[in-house]
Design a protein around this motif. Structure first.
Motif, PDB file in Angstrom:
ATOM      1  N   SER A 158      26.155   0.651  -5.093  1.00 14.12           N
ATOM      2  CA  SER A 158      25.534   1.556  -5.588  1.00 14.12           C
ATOM      3  C   SER A 158      24.208   1.214  -6.847  1.00 14.12           C
ATOM      4  O   SER A 158      24.167   1.972  -7.432  1.00 14.12           O
ATOM      5  CB  SER A 158      26.222   2.043  -6.398  1.00 14.12           C
ATOM      6  OG  SER A 158      27.796   1.294  -7.448  1.00 14.12           O
ATOM      7  N   ASP A 159      23.980  -0.411  -6.754  1.00  9.90           N
ATOM      8  CA  ASP A 159      22.211  -0.850  -7.069  1.00  9.90           C
ATOM      9  C   ASP A 159      21.333   0.136  -6.713  1.00  9.90           C
ATOM     10  O   ASP A 159      20.673  -0.582  -6.388  1.00  9.90           O
ATOM     11  CB  ASP A 159      22.563  -2.356  -7.473  1.00  9.90           C
ATOM     12  CG  ASP A 159      21.408  -2.187  -8.256  1.00  9.90           C
ATOM     13  OD1 ASP A 159      21.292  -1.919  -8.785  1.00  9.90           O
ATOM     14  OD2 ASP A 159      21.029  -3.810  -7.613  1.00  9.90           O
ATOM     15  N   THR A 160      21.619   1.460  -7.788  1.00  6.44           N
ATOM     16  CA  THR A 160      19.966   2.095  -7.064  1.00  6.44           C
ATOM     17  C   THR A 160      18.848   2.138  -8.303  1.00  6.44           C
ATOM     18  O   THR A 160      17.676   2.177  -7.513  1.00  6.44           O
ATOM     19  CB  THR A 160      20.337   3.384  -6.623  1.00  6.44           C
ATOM     20  OG1 THR A 160      21.128   4.079  -8.263  1.00  6.44           O
ATOM     21  CG2 THR A 160      21.311   3.575  -5.457  1.00  6.44           C
ATOM     22  N   SER A 161      19.284   2.083  -9.560  1.00  2.00           N
ATOM     23  CA  SER A 161      18.153   1.610 -10.752  1.00  2.00           C
ATOM     24  C   SER A 161      16.672   1.377 -10.440  1.00  2.00           C
ATOM     25  O   SER A 161      15.475   1.042 -10.107  1.00  2.00           O
ATOM     26  CB  SER A 161      19.216   0.862 -11.569  1.00  2.00           C
ATOM     27  OG  SER A 161      19.189  -0.174 -10.970  1.00  2.00           O
ATOM     28  N   GLN A 162      16.998  -0.222  -9.239  1.00  2.00           N
ATOM     29  CA  GLN A 162      15.693  -1.057  -9.038  1.00  2.00           C
ATOM     30  C   GLN A 162      15.357  -1.024  -7.765  1.00  2.00           C
ATOM     31  O   GLN A 162      13.779  -1.514  -6.848  1.00  2.00           O
ATOM     32  CB  GLN A 162      16.353  -2.348  -8.725  1.00  2.00           C
ATOM     33  CG  GLN A 162      17.355  -2.779  -9.094  1.00  2.00           C
ATOM     34  CD  GLN A 162      16.771  -3.312 -10.875  1.00  2.00           C
ATOM     35  OE1 GLN A 162      15.319  -4.150 -10.931  1.00  2.00           O
ATOM     36  NE2 GLN A 162      17.487  -3.061 -11.556  1.00  2.00           N
ATOM     37  N   GLU A 163      15.785   0.620  -7.103  1.00  2.00           N
ATOM     38  CA  GLU A 163      15.082   0.973  -5.342  1.00  2.00           C
ATOM     39  C   GLU A 163      13.361   1.410  -6.284  1.00  2.00           C
ATOM     40  O   GLU A 163      13.036   1.945  -7.324  1.00  2.00           O
ATOM     41  CB  GLU A 163      15.387   2.307  -5.063  1.00  2.00           C
ATOM     42  CG  GLU A 163      17.293   2.338  -4.413  1.00  2.00           C
ATOM     43  CD  GLU A 163      17.450   0.930  -3.431  1.00  2.00           C
ATOM     44  OE1 GLU A 163      16.184   1.656  -3.106  1.00  2.00           O
ATOM     45  OE2 GLU A 163      17.984   0.962  -3.402  1.00  2.00           O
ATOM     46  N   PRO A 164      12.385   0.598  -5.297  1.00  3.66           N
ATOM     47  CA  PRO A 164      11.244   0.764  -5.750  1.00  3.66           C
ATOM     48  C   PRO A 164      10.767   2.656  -4.918  1.00  3.66           C
ATOM     49  O   PRO A 164      12.066   2.592  -4.402  1.00  3.66           O
ATOM     50  CB  PRO A 164      10.122   0.108  -4.978  1.00  3.66           C
ATOM     51  CG  PRO A 164      11.724  -1.157  -4.080  1.00  3.66           C
ATOM     52  CD  PRO A 164      13.149   0.046  -4.296  1.00  3.66           C
ATOM     53  N   ILE A 165      10.240   3.213  -5.074  1.00  2.26           N
ATOM     54  CA  ILE A 165       9.585   4.660  -4.717  1.00  2.26           C
ATOM     55  C   ILE A 165       9.295   4.056  -3.638  1.00  2.26           C
ATOM     56  O   ILE A 165       7.797   3.391  -4.004  1.00  2.26           O
ATOM     57  CB  ILE A 165       8.764   5.470  -6.068  1.00  2.26           C
ATOM     58  CG1 ILE A 165       9.137   5.618  -7.346  1.00  2.26           C
ATOM     59  CG2 ILE A 165       8.144   6.611  -5.827  1.00  2.26           C
ATOM     60  CD1 ILE A 165       9.340   6.541  -8.045  1.00  2.26           C
ATOM     61  N   ILE A 166       9.298   4.811  -2.873  1.00  2.36           N
ATOM     62  CA  ILE A 166       8.801   4.988  -1.435  1.00  2.36           C
ATOM     63  C   ILE A 166       7.114   5.158  -1.052  1.00  2.36           C
ATOM     64  O   ILE A 166       7.163   6.277  -1.690  1.00  2.36           O
ATOM     65  CB  ILE A 166       8.938   5.399  -0.239  1.00  2.36           C
ATOM     66  CG1 ILE A 166      10.546   5.143   0.004  1.00  2.36           C
ATOM     67  CG2 ILE A 166       8.408   4.715   1.465  1.00  2.36           C
ATOM     68  CD1 ILE A 166      11.444   5.775   0.947  1.00  2.36           C
ATOM     69  N   PRO A 167       5.556   4.695  -0.942  1.00  7.41           N
ATOM     70  CA  PRO A 167       4.627   4.904  -0.877  1.00  7.41           C
ATOM     71  C   PRO A 167       4.233   5.897   0.644  1.00  7.41           C
ATOM     72  O   PRO A 167       5.059   5.257   1.420  1.00  7.41           O
ATOM     73  CB  PRO A 167       4.142   3.273  -0.914  1.00  7.41           C
ATOM     74  CG  PRO A 167       4.688   2.441  -0.281  1.00  7.41           C
ATOM     75  CD  PRO A 167       6.641   2.624  -0.701  1.00  7.41           C
ATOM     76  N   PRO A 168       3.082   6.691   0.278  1.00  4.53           N
ATOM     77  CA  PRO A 168       2.357   6.701   1.475  1.00  4.53           C
ATOM     78  C   PRO A 168       2.123   5.773   2.754  1.00  4.53           C
ATOM     79  O   PRO A 168       2.282   4.936   1.861  1.00  4.53           O
ATOM     80  CB  PRO A 168       1.450   7.208   0.988  1.00  4.53           C
ATOM     81  CG  PRO A 168       1.405   7.701  -0.254  1.00  4.53           C
ATOM     82  CD  PRO A 168       2.436   6.644  -1.046  1.00  4.53           C
ATOM     83  N   THR A 169       3.067   5.895   4.077  1.00  6.98           N
ATOM     84  CA  THR A 169       2.908   5.470   5.042  1.00  6.98           C
ATOM     85  C   THR A 169       1.445   5.249   5.185  1.00  6.98           C
ATOM     86  O   THR A 169       0.810   6.379   5.409  1.00  6.98           O
ATOM     87  CB  THR A 169       4.126   5.239   5.942  1.00  6.98           C
ATOM     88  OG1 THR A 169       4.799   5.451   5.587  1.00  6.98           O
ATOM     89  CG2 THR A 169       3.722   4.019   7.183  1.00  6.98           C
ATOM     90  N   VAL A 170       0.693   4.275   5.218  1.00 13.42           N
ATOM     91  CA  VAL A 170      -0.615   3.552   6.012  1.00 13.42           C
ATOM     92  C   VAL A 170      -1.168   3.317   6.895  1.00 13.42           C
ATOM     93  O   VAL A 170      -1.969   3.965   7.298  1.00 13.42           O
ATOM     94  CB  VAL A 170      -1.621   3.539   4.243  1.00 13.42           C
ATOM     95  CG1 VAL A 170      -1.959   4.128   3.489  1.00 13.42           C
ATOM     96  CG2 VAL A 170      -1.345   2.009   4.592  1.00 13.42           C
ATOM     97  N   GLU A 171      -0.279   2.834   7.571  1.00 14.05           N
ATOM     98  CA  GLU A 171      -0.360   2.202   9.241  1.00 14.05           C
ATOM     99  C   GLU A 171       1.477   2.526   9.480  1.00 14.05           C
ATOM    100  O   GLU A 171       1.894   2.244   9.460  1.00 14.05           O
ATOM    101  CB  GLU A 171      -0.952   0.497   9.105  1.00 14.05           C
ATOM    102  CG  GLU A 171       0.041  -0.536   7.834  1.00 14.05           C
ATOM    103  CD  GLU A 171      -0.351  -1.077   8.521  1.00 14.05           C
ATOM    104  OE1 GLU A 171      -1.384  -2.098   8.721  1.00 14.05           O
ATOM    105  OE2 GLU A 171       0.855  -2.537   7.820  1.00 14.05           O
ATOM    106  N   ILE A 172       0.599   2.297  11.337  1.00 11.93           N
ATOM    107  CA  ILE A 172       2.294   2.035  11.703  1.00 11.93           C
ATOM    108  C   ILE A 172       2.654   0.643  11.851  1.00 11.93           C
ATOM    109  O   ILE A 172       2.088  -0.729  11.570  1.00 11.93           O
ATOM    110  CB  ILE A 172       1.269   2.420  13.420  1.00 11.93           C
ATOM    111  CG1 ILE A 172       0.902   3.696  13.656  1.00 11.93           C
ATOM    112  CG2 ILE A 172       2.828   2.273  14.565  1.00 11.93           C
ATOM    113  CD1 ILE A 172       1.056   3.823  15.508  1.00 11.93           C
ATOM    114  N   LYS A 173       4.275   0.811  11.261  1.00 15.04           N
ATOM    115  CA  LYS A 173       4.703  -0.550  10.662  1.00 15.04           C
ATOM    116  C   LYS A 173       6.230  -0.354  11.666  1.00 15.04           C
ATOM    117  O   LYS A 173       6.566   0.416  11.415  1.00 15.04           O
ATOM    118  CB  LYS A 173       4.946  -0.165   9.774  1.00 15.04           C
ATOM    119  CG  LYS A 173       5.029  -2.357   8.911  1.00 15.04           C
ATOM    120  CD  LYS A 173       5.137  -1.745   6.975  1.00 15.04           C
ATOM    121  CE  LYS A 173       5.610  -2.742   6.919  1.00 15.04           C
ATOM    122  NZ  LYS A 173       5.504  -2.942   4.991  1.00 15.04           N
TER     123      LYS A 173
END
Ligand SMILES: Nc1nc2c(ncn2[C@@H]2O[C@H](COP(=O)(O)OP(=O)(O)OP(=O)(O)O)[C@@H](O)[C@H]2O)c(=O)[nH]1
Ligand SMILES: [Mg+2]
Length: 314
Positions: free
Chosen positions: A68-83
């Motif tokens: 449950s260590d969620t404090s460090q979760e980065p915010i997901i950026p918009p996807t700009v390429e197929i990955k």
């Protein structure tokens, strides 16, 4: 059962089994040795939670111990390429290499014409890659499989009807790949709205000739498979909620979303349809999705390509 012949009384099957049940063991041995490869692609308009769903699928299957260590979760950026991201899941000695291809959301631009083209191209490129490998004189004993076995198509939870861009995109996708539609961010709809929206979308599918969504109802199915697939078809599109954050519920870390009205547990079937959706995708229909890709969509691609070569030669 016995049969009297010139030579005496002969025993016939099934009393004299030839041991067909060992085939099951052989298939399992092969799976143990080589493992399975399963490739998913997530497609849809921008900001609907596609990248979050990729993480949800992995986290619900791969790294639950991240707790449950969620404090460090980065915010997901918009996807700009197929990955593509892959993880190997191991269960009862069977290895599954699960790859998920995330795609940039479309529909952001004023001109959305042909926004599906890079996606269709990516799918066809994987078929082409497989075909080239298959046609080599010196072939690899096992060709690495990057073919997309299933597209998860995200529909915005508007509550109205299918958008024109979705209709256009879906019409093209169902011709080349297995497609499972889902309603994104289903937490924004009440249960009644959700059901009414589902009915409307299913009508839109029918009105627009989008009938080849997965699972297919064809004559080759056993009666019970046919009934199961029919029940799934009646449930489409799955109304899902995604989250890559673990929260502690009664001391257990669970994937969940906190809203103003309470906590929505992603893996709780009474909160949303992610559990049924994942069950179908990664358990009950995984093998069929792989087979359908090879036998229907790749086969169609292969035939067309070889025909083109033949026509060019003549
Ligand atoms: N309410 C709600 N929000 C969600 C859900 N899934 C994701 N979100 C949020 O929606 C926002 C966009 O999520 P992303 O996963 O980046 O969406 P995306 O479809 O990958 O976006 P693009 O890559 O820009 O197309 C984030 O703030 C997420 O936290 C969901 O099921 N419900
Ligand atoms: Mg994204």
């Amino acid at each position: 059962m016995f049969e009297t012949t010139r030579w005496g009384v002969l025993k016939t099957a099934p009393e004299r089994p030839i041991g067909l049940d060992s085939i099951q063991d052989q298939v399992k041995q092969k799976l143990l040795r080589f493992g399975l490869t399963f490739n998913i692609m997530i497609v849809g308009s921008s900001g609907l939670g596609k990248s979050t769903m990729m993480n949800t699928l992995f986290k619900s299957k791969v790294n639950r111990w991240m707790a449950s260590d969620t404090s460090q979760e980065p915010i997901i950026p918009p996807t700009v390429e197929i990955k593509t991201i892959s993880h190997v899941i191991e269960e009862k000695n069977i290895r599954l290499k699960l790859s998920i291809t995330d795609t940039p959301g479309f529909g952001d631009h004023v001109n959305n014409v042909k926004c599906w083209e890079p996606i269709i191209k990516y799918i066809n490129d994987q078929y082409q890659h497989y075909l080239s490998e298959e046609r080599r004189i010196e072939r690899k004993p096992r060709i690495p499989d990057t073919r997309i076995h299933c597209v998860i198509y995200f529909i915005a939870p508007t509550g109205h009807s299918l958008r024109a861009i979705d209709v256009e995109c879906l019409k093209r996708l169902v011709k080349v790949v297995n497609v499972i539609p889902v309603i994104a961010k289903a937490d924004s709809l009440t249960l009644e709205e959700r059901q009414a929206f589902k009915n409307r979308i299913r009508n839109d599918f029918e009105r627009n000739g989008i009938s080849k969504l997965y699972p297919m109802l064809h004559k080759g199915l056993e009666e019970d498979e046919f009934q199961k697939n029919k029940a799934i078809k009646n449930q489409l599109p799955f109304a899902v909620v995604g989250s890559d954050q673990f929260m502690s519920i009664k001391g257990t870390p669970v994937l969940a979303r906190k809203t103003r009205w309470g906590t929505i547990e992603v893996e709780n079937p009474s909160h949303n349809e992610f559990p049924q959706f994942r069950d179908m995708l990664l358990r009950t229909h995984l093998h069929d999705l792989i087979d359908t890709t090879a036998e229907v969509y790749y086969e169609h691609y292969r035939r067309n390509q070889l025909q083109l070569v033949q026509d060019g030669d003549s």
